[in-house]
Each structure stands twice: as structure tokens, then as C-alpha cells.
Design an enzyme around this catalytic site. Structure first.
Site, short mmCIF file in Angstrom:
data_model
loop_
_atom_site.label_atom_id
_atom_site.label_comp_id
_atom_site.label_asym_id
_atom_site.label_seq_id
_atom_site.Cartn_x
_atom_site.Cartn_y
_atom_site.Cartn_z
N HIS A 88 0.86 -1.19 0.00
CA HIS A 88 0.00 0.00 0.00
C HIS A 88 0.89 1.24 0.00
O HIS A 88 1.97 1.24 0.62
CB HIS A 88 -0.90 -0.01 1.24
CG HIS A 88 -1.98 1.02 1.17
ND1 HIS A 88 -1.73 2.34 1.42
CD2 HIS A 88 -3.29 0.94 0.85
CE1 HIS A 88 -2.86 3.03 1.26
NE2 HIS A 88 -3.82 2.21 0.91
N GLU A 158 -4.26 1.97 -7.17
CA GLU A 158 -4.59 3.02 -6.22
C GLU A 158 -3.73 4.25 -6.48
O GLU A 158 -2.63 4.38 -5.91
CB GLU A 158 -4.34 2.54 -4.79
CG GLU A 158 -5.20 1.39 -4.35
CD GLU A 158 -5.51 1.46 -2.85
OE1 GLU A 158 -6.69 1.46 -2.50
OE2 GLU A 158 -4.56 1.56 -2.06
P1 PGA Z 1 -9.68 5.82 0.50
O1 PGA Z 1 -8.49 4.78 0.72
O2 PGA Z 1 -10.87 5.03 0.03
O3 PGA Z 1 -9.87 6.44 1.85
O4 PGA Z 1 -9.23 6.80 -0.52
C1 PGA Z 1 -8.27 3.73 -0.18
C2 PGA Z 1 -6.99 3.04 0.19
O5 PGA Z 1 -6.02 3.74 0.53
O6 PGA Z 1 -6.92 1.80 0.18
#
Ligand code: PGA
Length: 244
Positions: A88, A158
């Protein structure tokens, strides 16, 4: 659709964790639901009979033994964990590099836990150099895995610029569709023929009830990794129903 709730460190009481876990059970009729919770809550929820799948937010690259503070893939597997988020951006920001991420992916796969490999650019530049960044992040892991391991890995796209914002600042469906196509093209370098189509791709970054349906429709994603919208019962429930 696979919806993975990333509770991050938002959830810090057993009461809240139990409430979210219990309410998620009702959502399994709409989608496959996995809850990525802080490690101690995994232990609390493990062993409960339900269709809600347990996920972890990270796993150690350690194989165990004298390694203080590490939570290994075998420990997670012993609790019945199905998925683990790896790489992540919030962990990469703390210095986790591609080599460690690859090791973590391999540890998870060795214990039959599905790794959710997070990739994504910091920002979008007009020359589209961000595409090379995404390609490199994918290559660092996929080039080192066996065919079987590649197919067993989930990719979560992401973009860092879209994380923790609002639906209005999130990615546009057309841009997501383009990126999913690009990711599948890159995966095609590592998987023969139609196999690259089989790798599940999730999107994460400010998915909320208001944009979830538009992002799901036609973009080619197989699900979502949801952060802030996953730690409020009515919001998460509305989001899951919106994409089902
Ligand atoms: P968010 O986070 O939905 O708060 O943008 C997603 C993530 O970081 O997995």
C-alpha cells in the site's frame, strides 16, 4: 465484485470492529466482502461462521522464529485470513521497496493467502510518465512470480493523488477504464493469451457511495479497495449496494 474494506488505523475499539464485522455479514448477498482490519481484530473475528472474508493490511516478509514484532503469513493463515494488502502507498511511503514487497507477496502465496498488490502513481504528468511508473511496479513483482502465482495475485490500482479525498476528486470512470486496459496490457507480458484477463484488478482511491456505480460500470474493474468509506456502517452498506 470483490469489495475489500481497508480499515487502516481508523478502527481502534473492539466495539467498532465488532459492529462493522457484524453489519458486513448482511452485505455478502450483494458482493464478495473482505475486511482488512488491524491484526488484533483478525484474531477477534476469526473462527466466526460467516461469508465475510478476513483480510490483513500487511504481512511480514519474515519466515518466523526470532523476529520480534513481526506478524508472519503463517500466523495470518492460522487465523483463516484470505487476503492481504501488500505494498500500500502508505507503507511504501515508510520505506517499503519493491524487493520487500515481492518477498511479502511470495510469503502470502506460500500460505495460500491471496496478495492484493497495490500500485499507483503519485500524480499524473502531461507526458504520461506515470504509466512507466505503474509498469515498473507491476514488473518488479510479476516478473519474479511463476505463472500460477501471477494468476493468484490480485492487483489494486490506487493512484496516490486520489486516496483519502472525496468522490468529486477521485478518478473519472473513463480514466479508470484506460488504466485497467493498460494494466492488462502490461500483465500480458507475463501471462500468455487470455490469462491476463483473468487477473483480478481492484480500484482504490476515494470510492464512495456516490461514485462507486459509475466507476464499476464499464471500467473493467473486478472490485474495489475502500478506505474511509468502509468504516461507517451506512456509508459502506450504500457503497456495496451501489456496485452490486
Ligand atoms: P480511501 O483509501 O478510500 O480512503 O481513498 C483507499 C486506500 O487507501 O486503500
Amino acid at each position: 465484485m470483490l469489495i475489500v474494506a481497508n480499515w487502516k488505523a481508523y478502527v481502534d475499539t473492539t466495539e467498532k470492529a465488532k459492529k462493522l464485522f457484524t453489519s458486513a455479514k448482511r452485505l455478502t448477498q450483494y458482493a464478495d466482502i473482505a475486511l482488512a482490519m488491524p491484526h488484533p481484530y483478525i484474531g477477534m473475528c476469526a473462527g466466526t461462521k460467516s461469508a465475510v472474508m478476513l483480510a490483513a493490511q500487511d504481512v511480514s516478509a519474515s519466515t518466523g522464529g526470532a523476529d520480534t514484532g513481526e506478524v508472519t503469513a503463517s500466523t495470518l493463515a492460522s487465523l483463516g485470513v484470505s487476503y492481504v494488502i501488500i505494498g500500500h502507498s502508505e507503507r511504501r511511503a515508510k520505506g517499503e521497496d519493491d524487493a520487500v514487497i515481492l518477498e511479502k507477496v511470495q510469503r502470502a502465496l506460500a500460505h495460500n493467502i491471496t496478495p492484493i498488490l497495490c500500485i499507483g502513481e503519485q500524480e499524473r504528468d502531461p507526458d504520461a510518465k506515470y504509466l512507466n511508473h505503474v509498469r515498473a511496479q507491476l514488473a518488479a513483482v510479476f516478473s519474479k512470480l511463476s505463472q500460477k502465482e501471477r494468476l493468484a495475485t490480485v492487483v489494486a490500482y490506487e493512484p496516490i493523488w486520489a486516496i483519502g479525498k472525496t468522490a468529486a476528486e477521485s478518478i473519472q470512470p473513463v480514466d479508470l477504464e484506460e488504466m485497467v486496459l493498460y494494466i492488462r496490457k502490461v500483465l500480458g507480458d507475463y501471462l500468455p493469451g487470455k490469462s491476463a484477463q483473468k487477473v483480478r484488478i481492484l480500484y482504490g482511491g476515494s470510492t464512495e457511495p456516490t461514485n462507486a456505480r459509475a466507476l464499476a460500470g464499464g471500467s473493467g474493474v473486478d472490485g474495489f479497495l475502500v478506505g474511509h468509506a468502509s468504516v461507517d456502517v451506512p456509508t459502506f452498506s450504500a457503497l456495496v449496494k451501489a456496485v452490486s
